[in-house]
Design a protein around this motif. Structure first.
Motif, PDB file in Angstrom:
ATOM      1  N   UNK A 209      46.084  74.888  -2.602  1.00  0.00           N
ATOM      2  CA  UNK A 209      46.745  74.839  -3.908  1.00  0.00           C
ATOM      3  C   UNK A 209      46.912  76.212  -4.551  1.00  0.00           C
ATOM      4  N   UNK A 210      46.498  77.261  -3.855  1.00  0.00           N
ATOM      5  CA  UNK A 210      46.716  78.635  -4.335  1.00  0.00           C
ATOM      6  C   UNK A 210      48.138  79.093  -3.998  1.00  0.00           C
ATOM      7  N   UNK A 211      48.545  80.210  -4.605  1.00  0.00           N
ATOM      8  CA  UNK A 211      49.882  80.792  -4.340  1.00  0.00           C
ATOM      9  C   UNK A 211      50.988  79.791  -4.638  1.00  0.00           C
ATOM     10  N   UNK A 212      50.920  79.187  -5.822  1.00  0.00           N
ATOM     11  CA  UNK A 212      51.898  78.159  -6.183  1.00  0.00           C
ATOM     12  C   UNK A 212      53.270  78.744  -6.456  1.00  0.00           C
ATOM     13  N   UNK A 213      54.276  77.887  -6.287  1.00  0.00           N
ATOM     14  CA  UNK A 213      55.672  78.245  -6.538  1.00  0.00           C
ATOM     15  C   UNK A 213      56.263  77.230  -7.507  1.00  0.00           C
ATOM     16  N   UNK A 214      57.251  77.657  -8.291  1.00  0.00           N
ATOM     17  CA  UNK A 214      57.907  76.699  -9.193  1.00  0.00           C
ATOM     18  C   UNK A 214      58.789  75.733  -8.408  1.00  0.00           C
ATOM     19  N   UNK A 215      59.087  74.612  -9.036  1.00  0.00           N
ATOM     20  CA  UNK A 215      59.990  73.649  -8.415  1.00  0.00           C
ATOM     21  C   UNK A 215      61.115  73.339  -9.390  1.00  0.00           C
ATOM     22  N   UNK A 389      55.251  74.648   0.127  1.00  0.00           N
ATOM     23  CA  UNK A 389      54.605  75.385  -0.961  1.00  0.00           C
ATOM     24  C   UNK A 389      53.875  74.482  -1.942  1.00  0.00           C
ATOM     25  N   UNK A 390      52.696  74.915  -2.415  1.00  0.00           N
ATOM     26  CA  UNK A 390      52.065  74.233  -3.552  1.00  0.00           C
ATOM     27  C   UNK A 390      52.879  74.492  -4.811  1.00  0.00           C
ATOM     28  N   UNK A 391      52.874  73.550  -5.716  1.00  0.00           N
ATOM     29  CA  UNK A 391      53.685  73.631  -6.937  1.00  0.00           C
ATOM     30  C   UNK A 391      52.794  74.048  -8.091  1.00  0.00           C
ATOM     31  N   UNK A 392      53.274  75.023  -8.890  1.00  0.00           N
ATOM     32  CA  UNK A 392      52.398  75.516  -9.964  1.00  0.00           C
ATOM     33  C   UNK A 392      52.205  74.489 -11.078  1.00  0.00           C
ATOM     34  N   UNK A 393      53.282  73.956 -11.619  1.00  0.00           N
ATOM     35  CA  UNK A 393      53.173  72.929 -12.648  1.00  0.00           C
ATOM     36  C   UNK A 393      54.415  72.057 -12.605  1.00  0.00           C
ATOM     37  N   UNK A 394      54.199  70.764 -12.801  1.00  0.00           N
ATOM     38  CA  UNK A 394      55.337  69.845 -12.827  1.00  0.00           C
ATOM     39  C   UNK A 394      54.932  68.567 -13.529  1.00  0.00           C
ATOM     40  N   UNK A 395      55.882  67.989 -14.253  1.00  0.00           N
ATOM     41  CA  UNK A 395      55.692  66.688 -14.889  1.00  0.00           C
ATOM     42  C   UNK A 395      56.496  65.649 -14.112  1.00  0.00           C
ATOM     43  N   UNK A 396      55.909  64.471 -13.961  1.00  0.00           N
ATOM     44  CA  UNK A 396      56.584  63.370 -13.280  1.00  0.00           C
ATOM     45  C   UNK A 396      56.722  62.225 -14.277  1.00  0.00           C
ATOM     46  N   UNK A 397      57.917  61.699 -14.404  1.00  0.00           N
ATOM     47  CA  UNK A 397      58.131  60.618 -15.371  1.00  0.00           C
ATOM     48  C   UNK A 397      58.895  59.475 -14.725  1.00  0.00           C
ATOM     49  N   UNK A 398      58.657  58.277 -15.247  1.00  0.00           N
ATOM     50  CA  UNK A 398      59.341  57.104 -14.727  1.00  0.00           C
ATOM     51  C   UNK A 398      58.803  55.849 -15.381  1.00  0.00           C
ATOM     52  N   UNK A 399      59.016  54.727 -14.727  1.00  0.00           N
ATOM     53  CA  UNK A 399      58.544  53.429 -15.215  1.00  0.00           C
ATOM     54  C   UNK A 399      57.888  52.701 -14.056  1.00  0.00           C
TER      55      UNK A 399
END
Length: 436
Positions: A209-215, A389-399
Motif C-alpha cells: 500500500x506504499x507508493x500510492x497513485x491517484x485514480x 498501483x495502490x491508490x492514495x485516496x478514493x471514495x466509493x458510492x452507490x446503493x
C-alpha cells in the motif's frame, strides 16, 4: 451443574406464572491485547449465570443473576417485572421439536490451553510482523468455551456447547515519509489459527500500500475484499430483520417472491453448518435450528424471525432469536450466512477496476434506502486482470440494494467473517471518486 441450576429455577416459577423459560450459561475465556508490541492486557475469566423469562396474564418479565444463591429472588423479580409490560398475546416460548446434531463446534484442545501458551502465540505473531519490517500498532487474541442450557414449560430442554478462537493484528510501515497501515483477523471454532501467515499477509498488504497513485474519477468494476464486503453487506442484512420488516423499516417489505439479487446468487442462513462460528442446536430461545433460504436464485424467499415477531407476522420462527449470554433477552440475528454463487468470475476477466481491502464509514450507510459513500482502504487498481498501483485516496458510492442485483463472486477462497461466509465480491459500475 447447569441442569441442577435450571431445576432450582423451575421449582421457583412453575406454579407462579403461565409459562416460563430458563436459560443457564457458563463460559471460560482468555483475552489478550497488545498496545504496539507490548502485551498490556491479559484476562482469564470464568462466568456462570441464569436468565429467567416468564409470561403471566399475557405479559412478559425477565430477570438475571450471576449469584446462584439468589435464584429464588431472581425468579420472583422476573414475575414482578411482568407488571411493567403491556398485555400482548404474541408472547410465547419455543415448542418441542426434533433436534438436529451439529458437528465440529468444540475443540478439546481448549481444555488444556493455558494463559502462557496463548501469550506465547500472540508474542510470536508480533515478532513475525516486526521481523517483516512492520511496526505493530495493536494485536489481540481470544479463546472461549461455553455451555448453555435452555428449558421451558413446554418441555424444551436443549444443551449447546462450543469453542471459539480469534486473533487480530494491525500494523503500520513507513518509507521515505510515506505511511501505510493494514489490519486483518482470523477466527475459528478450533485452535488452528495460523498466526505466522496472518502476520505475513498483513505486513505484505501494508508494504503493497506504499507508493500510492491517484485514480481518475469514473465508474469501475470494484472487487470487495472480505472486510470491505462485510462492511457493506451489514446494511443489506438489516433489511431481512423481521422486526425491521414489521415496523416498515425495510425496503424489502412486501417483496417476497420478487427478484432482488443476481439470479446466480442464493443466500442461506445455516445454523447447522459444520464448523460454523454461529452453529448451534437451537437459538437463544430454544427454537430448533433450521436452514432458511433467504434468497434463492436472486428471488427474495424469506426474512428472519424470532418467536415474537413471527407470531406478530403470522409466520413460523426461523430460529433466529439469539442472545449473547444470560444477561440479555433474545434478539433477531443471523447465524451463518452462506453466499452461494452458481458461477464465479476470475480477476483476469476485469480489464478496468479497483480492489479495496476494506472500507471506512460503512456504518454511515442509510439503513432504509441503502445509499452509501465510503472511503476505500488499502485499495489497488486493476488493469487487464492484474493488480497494479495502490491508490492514495478514493471514495466509493452507490446503493447496496442496487449493486446486489448485479453482484458476482470472484474466484477466491470462501471465508467466514462475522456471520458472512463469502468469496470476494465483484460489483459492477460503482462510482469511484479519486482524490489527490
Amino acid at each position: 451443574m447447569i441442569y441442577e441450576i435450571a431445576e432450582i429455577a423451575k421449582k421457583e416459577v412453575e406454579n407462579k406464572c403461565d409459562a416460563y423459560e430458563i436459560y443457564v450459561d457458563e463460559s471460560k475465556s482468555i483475552e489478550l491485547d497488545s498496545k504496539k508490541e507490548e502485551l498490556n492486557f491479559a484476562k482469564e475469566e470464568i462466568e456462570k449465570g441464569i436468565g429467567i423469562r416468564v409470561i403471566k396474564d399475557n405479559k412478559i418479565g425477565f430477570a438475571f443473576t450471576s449469584n446462584l444463591d439468589k435464584i429464588s429472588q431472581t425468579a420472583a423479580q422476573a414475575i414482578e417485572n411482568t407488571k411493567l409490560n403491556k398485555i400482548d398475546e404474541n408472547y410465547s416460548f419455543a415448542e418441542v421439536k426434533k433436534v438436529c446434531d451439529v458437528k465440529d463446534v468444540y475443540d478439546k484442545k481448549f481444555n488444556d490451553l493455558s494463559l502462557d501458551e496463548c501469550v506465547d502465540l500472540l508474542k510470536s505473531v508480533i515478532s513475525q510482523a516486526m521481523d517483516s519490517g512492520c511496526e505493530v500498532t495493536g494485536s489481540g487474541f481470544s479463546a472461549s468455551a461455553g455451555k448453555s442450557l435452555i428449558t421451558n414449560s413446554n418441555g424444551v430442554s436443549i444443551e449447546n456447547v462450543g469453542t471459539g478462537f480469534g486473533i487480530g493484528l494491525s500494523v503500520t510501515i513507513q518509507k521515505e515519509g510515506q505511511i501505510a497501515t493494514a489490519y486483518n483477523s482470523l477466527s475459528s471454532r478450533f485452535y488452528d489459527l495460523d498466526g505466522e501467515k496472518l502476520a505475513n499477509d498483513v505486513c505484505n498488504l501494508a508494504k503493497s500500500s506504499l507508493d500510492t497513485k491517484p485514480i481518475e474519477t469514473d465508474d469501475y468494476n470494484v472487487v470487495l475484499d472480505y472486510y470491505a464486503a462485510t462492511g457493506l453487506l451489514q446494511t443489506f442484512l438489516n433489511a431481512f430483520d423481521g422486526e425491521n420488516v414489521m415496523r416498515g423499516r425495510s425496503i424489502l417489505k412486501d417483496k417476497i417472491g420478487m427478484q432482488i439479487a443476481n439470479p446466480t446468487l442464493s443466500i442461506i442462513d445455516n445454523p447447522l453448518l459444520e464448523k460454523g462460528m454461529y452453529t448451534a442446536k437451537c437459538d437463544g430461545e430454544g427454537s430448533v435450528s433450521k436452514k432458511t433460504e433467504l434468497i434463492k436464485d436472486g428471488i427474495l424467499n424469506s426474512f428472519i424471525y424470532d418467536i415474537y415477531t413471527a407470531n406478530k407476522e403470522g409466520v413460523e420462527t426461523t430460529s433466529n432469536g439469539y442472545r449473547g449470554s444470560y444477561l440479555t433477552t433474545p434478539m433477531i440475528s443471523p447465524s451463518n450466512l452462506e453466499f452461494k454463487f452458481k458461477e464465479m468470475k476470475d480477476l483476469s476477466e476485469i480489464d478496468k477496476g479497483v480492489l479495496t481491502t476494506s472500507v471506512l464509514g460503512a456504518h454511515t450507510a442509510n439503513p432504509i434506502s441503502g445509499d452509501f459513500s465510503v472511503e476505500a482502504s488499502n485499495a489497488f487498481k486493476i488493469e487487464n486482470g492484474e493488480l497494479t498501483d495502490p491508490i492514495n485516496k478514493a471514495m466509493i458510492s452507490g446503493n447496496i440494494f442496487e449493486i446486489m442485483k448485479k453482484v458476482e463472486g470472484l474466484n477466491s477462497e470462501i471465508k467466514q467473517y462475522g456471520p458472512f461466509i463469502i468469496p470476494k465480491l465483484i460489483v459492477h459500475d460503482l462510482r469511484v471518486v479519486g482524490q489527490n
